[in-house]
Design an enzyme around this catalytic site. Structure first.
Site, PDB file in Angstrom:
ATOM      1  CE  LYS B  99      -2.999   2.762   2.850  1.00 30.44           C
ATOM      2  NZ  LYS B  99      -3.833   2.912   4.047  1.00 30.44           N
ATOM      3  N   GLY B 160      -7.921   9.163   9.137  1.00 34.33           N
ATOM      4  CA  GLY B 160      -8.265   9.313  10.553  1.00 34.33           C
ATOM      5  C   GLY B 160      -9.304  10.381  10.844  1.00 34.33           C
ATOM      6  CB  ALA B 187      -7.867   7.385   4.030  1.00 34.72           C
ATOM      7  N   GLY B 188     -10.501   8.001   5.695  1.00 33.29           N
ATOM      8  CA  GLY B 188     -11.509   9.024   5.963  1.00 33.29           C
ATOM      9  C   GLY B 188     -12.878   8.490   6.291  1.00 33.29           C
ATOM     10  CG  ASN B 209      -6.545   1.200  11.360  1.00 36.68           C
ATOM     11  OD1 ASN B 209      -5.357   0.949  11.167  1.00 36.68           O
ATOM     12  ND2 ASN B 209      -7.073   1.007  12.544  1.00 36.68           N
ATOM     13  CB  THR B 210      -9.328   5.669  12.679  1.00 44.42           C
ATOM     14  OG1 THR B 210      -8.001   5.773  12.165  1.00 44.42           O
ATOM     15  CG2 THR B 210      -9.412   6.414  13.994  1.00 44.42           C
TER      16      THR B 210
END
Lengths: 65, 260
Positions: B99, B160, B187-188, B209-210
């Site tokens: 990645k 994040g 992301a986001g 992830n977050t």
């Protein structure tokens, strides 16, 4: 000989990268290495000479996003 | 369940890719990863302390979960750093997958798309299978494909931030422009509804992830994301209706009793 290991100065008696990893207690760990910003494959560690002031990076798997 | 999709020759049933960072504990990470159904987990490389050897335990945990790993180059601001990190990752994780992140700006963690294209070319030429973390820019996407990428991972919003899909128009345009390229929103994403929205646009997958790791109950949230992504994919395949500005009665007008 002084090596910069993961950003910290360390006194290490080693002539190759493989010897340095052993002296620094990484011999059995799953790690990847770079010398002065260049990747050094595992198979090349034994024939990669070191000199005073060399910067070694020793990395392992870690959490990531 | 929606049909599997293929990326770099790997056939995947789950369209969720999950990050492994910031969980309350290794046990919760493992349980969340399993609950999510994700078949790909992202990982990173960091300096290993000879005394603590934290990476060794982490690596054992990841191998026990049994998913494929997608190593990242998170935190790399230059092509050189990203390429060297990818080389170390290939040996360490025994995978050509990477990645690729080349970060251009610290506050937004937005990709340096110029460096990204350059690094993608170097790595693709060297046999890597690159998953580029990019923006929704069409021209950059074109360059990444020319450089050898077979998948694109545009951001939804800054890493994040949990903001969801910042530029739905741009993401839709990217999907329309590259109908045959696997596209993954990376992301986001903050909520399962954001992930479902990406899937409803026809995206092939979502990487996050977050949103799971920082949830009150990461395991339950992982499961919720897995379900939302399946629902969004099914909705896309089902063919969503076209929106309109004014109301249109769903109940027949004809035959209504005259009661005035």
């Amino acid at each position: 000989m002084t090596l910069i290991v993961n950003g910290e100065p360390r006194e290490v008696a080693a002539s190759t990268l493989a010897e340095a990893l052993k002296a620094l207690d990484y011999e059995t760990a799953t790690v990847a290495t770079a010398l002065n910003g260049e990747f050094v494959p595992k198979r090349a560690r034994g024939v990669t000479p070191l000199k005073d002031g060399d910067r070694i990076e020793i990395v392992a798997p870690r959490q990531g996003g | 369940m929606a049909a599997a999709f293929t990326v770099y020759g790997a056939t995947l049933r789950s369209r969720l890719m999950l990050g492994t960072s910031q969980y309350p504990s290794p046990a919760i990470l493992a349980e969340a990863a399993r609950a999510s159904g994700a078949e790909i987990l992202t990982v990173s490389l960091r300096r290993e302390s000879a005394r603590l050897k934290e990476g060794q335990d982490f690596w054992r945990l990841i191998r026990d979960i049994g998913a494929r790993v997608l190593p990242n180059t998170a935190g790399c601001f230059s092509v050189k750093e990203a390429v060297t990190t990818a080389e170390m990752a290939r040996e360490l994780f025994n995978t050509p997958w990477v990645k690729l992140e080349v970060i251009g700006e610290a506050d937004t963690l937005q990709p340096d798309v110029f460096g990204l294209v350059e690094a993608a070319r170097i790595l693709s030429d060297d046999g890597f299978e690159v998953f580029p973390y990019t923006t929704e820019d069409l021209v950059v996407a074109e360059r990444l494909l020319e450089a050898g990428c077979k998948v694109l991972m545009p951001w939804g919003a800054p890493i994040g931030s949990g903001k969801g899909l910042n530029n739905v128009f741009g993401l839709r345009a990217l999907r329309a422009h590259f109908p045959d390229t696997p596209l993954i929103v990376d992301a986001g994403v903050g909520l399962p509804s954001h992930a479902a929205a990406a899937m409803e646009l026809g995206y092939d997958g979502v990487l996050l992830n977050t949103a799971v790791a920082k949830a009150g109950d990461p395991v339950a949230m992982a499961r919720a994301f897995g379900q939302a992504i399946e629902a969004g994919r099914a909705a896309y395949l089902a063919g969503p209706m076209a929106p309109r500005d004014m109301a249109a009665p769903s109940t027949p007008v004809v035959g209504k009793a005259m009661l005035t």
